[in-house]
Design a protein around this motif. Sequence first.
Motif, short mmCIF file in Angstrom:
data_model
loop_
_atom_site.label_atom_id
_atom_site.label_comp_id
_atom_site.label_asym_id
_atom_site.label_seq_id
_atom_site.Cartn_x
_atom_site.Cartn_y
_atom_site.Cartn_z
N ARG A 303 0.82 -1.22 0.00
CA ARG A 303 0.00 0.00 0.00
C ARG A 303 0.86 1.26 0.00
NH1 ARG A 303 -2.99 -3.83 2.64
NH2 ARG A 303 -5.21 -3.93 2.03
N GLU A 304 2.02 1.23 0.71
CA GLU A 304 2.81 2.46 0.81
C GLU A 304 4.31 2.16 0.72
OE1 GLU A 304 3.18 4.22 4.84
OE2 GLU A 304 1.89 2.56 5.53
N ARG A 305 5.08 3.18 0.38
CA ARG A 305 6.55 3.04 0.25
C ARG A 305 7.12 2.71 1.62
NH1 ARG A 305 10.87 7.81 -0.35
NH2 ARG A 305 12.67 6.66 -1.21
N ILE A 306 7.89 1.64 1.73
CA ILE A 306 8.42 1.21 3.03
C ILE A 306 9.38 2.25 3.61
CG2 ILE A 306 10.03 -0.47 4.07
CD1 ILE A 306 8.48 -2.66 2.54
N LEU A 307 10.24 2.81 2.79
CA LEU A 307 11.26 3.74 3.31
C LEU A 307 10.66 5.00 3.92
CD1 LEU A 307 14.15 3.59 0.66
CD2 LEU A 307 14.09 2.54 2.93
N SER A 308 9.39 5.30 3.59
CA SER A 308 8.78 6.53 4.12
C SER A 308 7.98 6.28 5.39
CB SER A 308 7.87 7.17 3.06
OG SER A 308 8.62 7.43 1.90
N MET A 309 7.96 5.04 5.86
CA MET A 309 7.14 4.72 7.05
C MET A 309 7.78 5.28 8.30
SD MET A 309 6.13 0.76 6.36
CE MET A 309 4.93 0.71 7.70
N LYS A 310 6.98 5.80 9.22
CA LYS A 310 7.48 6.25 10.52
C LYS A 310 7.44 5.05 11.45
CE LYS A 310 8.85 9.04 13.84
NZ LYS A 310 9.78 8.03 14.44
N PRO A 311 8.62 4.53 11.85
CA PRO A 311 8.63 3.32 12.70
C PRO A 311 7.96 3.56 14.06
CG PRO A 311 10.82 3.76 11.79
CD PRO A 311 9.99 4.98 11.54
N GLU A 312 7.32 2.52 14.57
CA GLU A 312 6.67 2.61 15.88
C GLU A 312 7.47 1.91 16.97
OE1 GLU A 312 2.56 2.70 13.43
OE2 GLU A 312 2.87 1.01 14.80
N HIS A 313 8.12 0.76 16.62
CA HIS A 313 9.03 0.15 17.61
C HIS A 313 10.09 -0.68 16.89
CE1 HIS A 313 7.14 -3.91 17.54
NE2 HIS A 313 6.01 -3.27 17.41
N ILE A 314 11.18 -0.99 17.58
CA ILE A 314 12.36 -1.52 16.87
C ILE A 314 12.12 -2.90 16.27
CG2 ILE A 314 14.16 -0.16 17.99
CD1 ILE A 314 14.71 -2.59 19.81
N HIS A 315 11.15 -3.66 16.80
CA HIS A 315 10.88 -4.99 16.23
C HIS A 315 9.58 -5.02 15.42
CE1 HIS A 315 14.32 -6.61 18.29
NE2 HIS A 315 13.83 -6.33 19.48
N GLN A 316 9.15 -3.83 14.98
CA GLN A 316 7.90 -3.72 14.21
C GLN A 316 7.97 -4.57 12.94
OE1 GLN A 316 7.15 0.34 13.19
NE2 GLN A 316 5.57 -0.11 11.70
N ARG A 317 6.87 -5.24 12.62
CA ARG A 317 6.82 -6.05 11.39
C ARG A 317 6.02 -5.30 10.31
NH1 ARG A 317 7.65 -11.90 12.80
NH2 ARG A 317 8.04 -11.98 15.04
N VAL A 318 6.40 -5.52 9.05
CA VAL A 318 5.67 -4.89 7.93
C VAL A 318 5.54 -5.89 6.79
CG1 VAL A 318 6.35 -2.48 8.37
CG2 VAL A 318 7.85 -3.95 7.01
N PRO A 319 4.46 -5.76 6.01
CA PRO A 319 4.36 -6.57 4.79
C PRO A 319 5.39 -6.03 3.79
CG PRO A 319 2.25 -5.51 5.35
CD PRO A 319 3.29 -4.87 6.19
N VAL A 320 5.94 -6.91 2.95
CA VAL A 320 6.98 -6.48 2.00
C VAL A 320 6.64 -6.96 0.60
CG1 VAL A 320 9.42 -6.66 1.37
CG2 VAL A 320 8.77 -6.52 3.79
#
Length: 338
Positions: A303-320
């Motif tokens: 849905r969105e560019r990964i590099l522009s995401m504002k991280p919420e915590h250091i072990h946060q998971r994201v779809p790739v």
Amino acid sequence: MHIGTTLTQFIIEKEHQHVEATGAFTGLLNEIATACKIISNGVNHGGLAEDVLGVAGTENVQGEEQKKLDVLSNEVMIARNQWGGHVAAMASEEEDDIYNLPKEYPRGKYLLLFDPLDGSSNIDVNISVGTIFSILRCPEGIEEPTADDFLQEGTTQVAAGYALYGPSTEMVLTTGNGVHRFTLDPNVGEFILTEENVTIPEETQEFAINMSNQRFWEAPVKRYIDECLQGKEGPLGKDFNMRWVASMVAEVHRILNRGGIFMYPLDSKTMAKGQAGKLRLMYEANPMSFIVEQAGGASTTGRERILSMKPEHIHQRVPVVLGSRTEVERVTAYHNEG
Ligand code: AHG
Ligand code: MN
Ligand code: MN
Ligand code: MN
């Protein structure tokens, strides 16, 4: 007796291209490279080395059963990078919290994040594994970073890279000026430049996804993979091949070399555990996205560019969803059709 351009030589010679090619940066990269050589040696000895294969009998903060090499690789990355005065703190897949340095060590201006052993389910069956790293700047004036100091968007990365422990050991690196490939010469113990400015083909006919999760995927992913499987008679008008190594480093390396689309999408299985996919943003998705974009590819969550995401915590998971631009943009369009 000529050995070609070493990693250190490349960074210093191309200093004008590397925002950060100061002594500290070169020193940090050298220590990361030393750690990867040590891990490569452990991986390459496999069952011959004392006690490096098999499970460690412990679980990490991810809820994964740790392999002995997960733990050993993590110890090597910390031991090699904590003494040199190049980093202020570190974060690792295998550390519950951030790693603050013992007080006797000088603090540096970088934050180092890493997945010390990527693809560790493959280590006991002698299939390629890797190490992934990401370098951020420590915020000005911070002597003792907290986890919040690591939560910087992927676009702020100073450098990102990985080592691939395969038939040969390679290091792939970007400092924001293209992607460059180095192969370890085991006789000399140096990473030697083998390819500059690696680029990912825009088009591809090869997809990488763990098909066993198909029933858990969202509709846009089901639609896309179904279209791939229809081949040239289908709407994509071309036949596809599939690869799945279960080592992200190996998949990304293949894609850098011959194109492809790699997907570890959102699925109802991980969502049931409150996780947005399997891969971790800070030390898997962000460094790999930096590399892929620098090589001309694309990387989104679907849905969105990964590099522009504002991280919420250091072990946060994201779809790739990453790789050849045409296919990544197609899959992202499917998600955003609503
Ligand atoms: P790690 O070994 O560091 O935990 O990462 C494994 C990741 C990634 O490397 C790979 O693409 C993916 O997990 C494979 O997942 P499945 O085992 O579910 O296929
Ligand atoms: Mn793991
Ligand atoms: Mn990993
Ligand atoms: Mn790992």
